[in-house]
Design a protein around this motif. Structure first.
Motif, mmCIF file in Angstrom:
data_model
loop_
_atom_site.group_PDB
_atom_site.id
_atom_site.type_symbol
_atom_site.label_atom_id
_atom_site.label_comp_id
_atom_site.label_asym_id
_atom_site.label_seq_id
_atom_site.Cartn_x
_atom_site.Cartn_y
_atom_site.Cartn_z
ATOM 1 N N THR A 63 -59.800 20.634 -37.293
ATOM 2 C CA THR A 63 -60.654 21.370 -36.360
ATOM 3 C C THR A 63 -60.579 20.843 -34.939
ATOM 4 O O THR A 63 -60.854 21.573 -33.984
ATOM 5 N N ALA A 64 -60.255 19.583 -34.781
ATOM 6 C CA ALA A 64 -60.172 18.954 -33.455
ATOM 7 C C ALA A 64 -59.341 17.692 -33.582
ATOM 8 O O ALA A 64 -59.252 17.097 -34.668
ATOM 9 N N LEU A 65 -58.751 17.292 -32.447
ATOM 10 C CA LEU A 65 -57.818 16.158 -32.448
ATOM 11 C C LEU A 65 -58.125 15.289 -31.230
ATOM 12 O O LEU A 65 -57.941 15.719 -30.093
ATOM 13 N N THR B 186 -61.487 18.986 -41.106
ATOM 14 C CA THR B 186 -61.938 17.747 -40.483
ATOM 15 C C THR B 186 -61.424 17.644 -39.061
ATOM 16 O O THR B 186 -60.369 18.184 -38.725
ATOM 17 N N ALA B 187 -62.187 16.963 -38.227
ATOM 18 C CA ALA B 187 -61.660 16.480 -36.957
ATOM 19 C C ALA B 187 -60.899 15.193 -37.230
ATOM 20 O O ALA B 187 -61.239 14.451 -38.162
ATOM 21 N N LEU B 188 -59.863 14.937 -36.447
ATOM 22 C CA LEU B 188 -59.093 13.710 -36.560
ATOM 23 C C LEU B 188 -59.264 12.902 -35.284
ATOM 24 O O LEU B 188 -59.113 13.434 -34.185
ATOM 25 N N VAL B 189 -59.564 11.616 -35.435
ATOM 26 C CA VAL B 189 -59.608 10.686 -34.308
ATOM 27 C C VAL B 189 -58.622 9.579 -34.617
ATOM 28 O O VAL B 189 -58.770 8.863 -35.611
ATOM 29 N N THR C 4 -57.513 19.458 -28.268
ATOM 30 C CA THR C 4 -57.094 18.051 -28.264
ATOM 31 C C THR C 4 -57.656 17.310 -27.058
ATOM 32 O O THR C 4 -57.593 17.811 -25.933
ATOM 33 N N LEU C 5 -58.191 16.121 -27.310
ATOM 34 C CA LEU C 5 -58.602 15.188 -26.264
ATOM 35 C C LEU C 5 -57.637 14.021 -26.275
ATOM 36 O O LEU C 5 -57.436 13.378 -27.308
ATOM 37 N N LEU C 6 -57.027 13.747 -25.126
ATOM 38 C CA LEU C 6 -56.078 12.645 -24.975
ATOM 39 C C LEU C 6 -56.675 11.606 -24.047
ATOM 40 O O LEU C 6 -57.015 11.914 -22.899
ATOM 41 N N VAL C 7 -56.823 10.379 -24.540
ATOM 42 C CA VAL C 7 -57.428 9.299 -23.759
ATOM 43 C C VAL C 7 -56.396 8.197 -23.561
ATOM 44 O O VAL C 7 -55.748 7.764 -24.531
ATOM 45 N N GLU D 209 -69.123 14.249 -27.030
ATOM 46 C CA GLU D 209 -69.065 15.431 -26.179
ATOM 47 C C GLU D 209 -67.936 16.358 -26.625
ATOM 48 O O GLU D 209 -68.108 17.578 -26.737
ATOM 49 N N PHE D 210 -66.779 15.780 -26.930
ATOM 50 C CA PHE D 210 -65.633 16.574 -27.357
ATOM 51 C C PHE D 210 -65.880 17.238 -28.703
ATOM 52 O O PHE D 210 -65.600 18.435 -28.879
ATOM 53 N N LEU D 211 -66.427 16.504 -29.653
ATOM 54 C CA LEU D 211 -66.630 17.039 -30.988
ATOM 55 C C LEU D 211 -67.765 18.057 -31.051
ATOM 56 O O LEU D 211 -67.834 18.873 -31.982
ATOM 57 N N ALA D 212 -68.631 18.047 -30.057
ATOM 58 C CA ALA D 212 -69.762 18.993 -30.043
ATOM 59 C C ALA D 212 -69.356 20.374 -29.561
ATOM 60 O O ALA D 212 -70.115 21.350 -29.719
ATOM 61 N N VAL D 213 -68.182 20.500 -28.962
ATOM 62 C CA VAL D 213 -67.757 21.804 -28.412
ATOM 63 C C VAL D 213 -67.421 22.763 -29.534
ATOM 64 O O VAL D 213 -66.755 22.391 -30.499
#
Length: 250
Positions: A101-103, A77-80, A194-197, A246-250
């Protein structure tokens, strides 16, 4: 104990972990967009928030989230995560990097971070209000601090309702012998991109955390939103949805 949760859509999984100012309802503006983009969206209520009660005895919230994924047949899973939910996401990603898979971390907290004087002052004021029985005042304090200046009244009211409910659940369980299992994450174990906002109108703690994480996590990107406070996914959901998709589509 299994936390309260719901599932929407089909496809690659995304687990949404809410801020401790809110509950899983904070993700209402994201669920439809993520599901429409082909994701299976799972969201849960953290302990003492929404429909998840405060448990008795030792309880490992990160492990409970992983067990929930197991029950749902989700192997990856991706985590948000938002704020305190981001802190939990980091713990899960460090313990079970094979499952993540993504953070995406929105104004994330971090266990072990040395808090600023501003955050310390907020904590002291909140505690004083609650000890005095002024729950409404503590709710107002949270809404005023955590919701950004460009948010509309409806957004502030949504946060107010969620924070009030959390206080009611937690105060009703003051005599419950709850022992949370909390561990500082081994950041070197995290492998997910990882995407940091962060928000320009948030407390300095959360930008400091993001800058630190961007320097130690692999494939990390930090985006600061000049309009945002602490809850950008509620303040301007369309813009945050676009960032997430956009981030999760990569």
């Amino acid at each position: 104990m299994t936390p309260a949760f719901d599932v929407t859509g089909d496809g690659p999984a995304v687990l949404l972990l809410h801020s401790t100012v809110c509950d899983r309802r904070m993700w209402d503006p994201q669920v439809a967009a993520l599901a429409a983009a082909g994701h299976r969206v799972v969201r849960l209520d953290l302990v003492g928030h929404g429909d998840t009660p405060v448990p008795t005895g030792r309880f490992d919230e990160a492990e409970a989230a992983v067990k929930l994924l197991d029950e749902l047949g989700v192997t990856e899973t991706a985590l948000v995560g938002s704020s305190g939910g981001g802190r939990l996401a980091l713990e899960i990603a460090a313990r079970r990097p094979d499952r993540v898979t993504a953070l995406a971390l929105l104004c994330t907290a971090l266990r072990g971070h040395e808090t600023s004087p501003e955050l310390d002052a907020f904590d002291e004021r909140e505690e004083a209000l609650l000890e005095a029985g002024d729950v409404a005042g503590a709710v107002d304090l949270n809404v005023d601090l955590w919701v950004g200046p460009e948010a509309d009244d409806a957004t502030r009211e949504r946060v107010r309702v969620m924070q009030r409910h959390a206080f009611d659940v937690q105060l009703a369980a003051e005599d419950v012998a709850y022992e949370p299992v909390r561990t500082e994450p081994d950041l070197s174990a995290i492998t997910a991109p990882t995407l940091l906002v962060t928000g320009a109108h948030d407390l300095p703690d959360f930008r400091e955390i993001a800058v630190h994480l961007a320097g130690v996590l692999p494939k990390a990107r930090h985006v600061e939103l000049d309009w945002a406070g602490h809850l950008p996914s509620l303040e301007r959901p369309d813009e945050v949805n676009a960032l997430l998709l956009e981030f999760l589509a990569v």
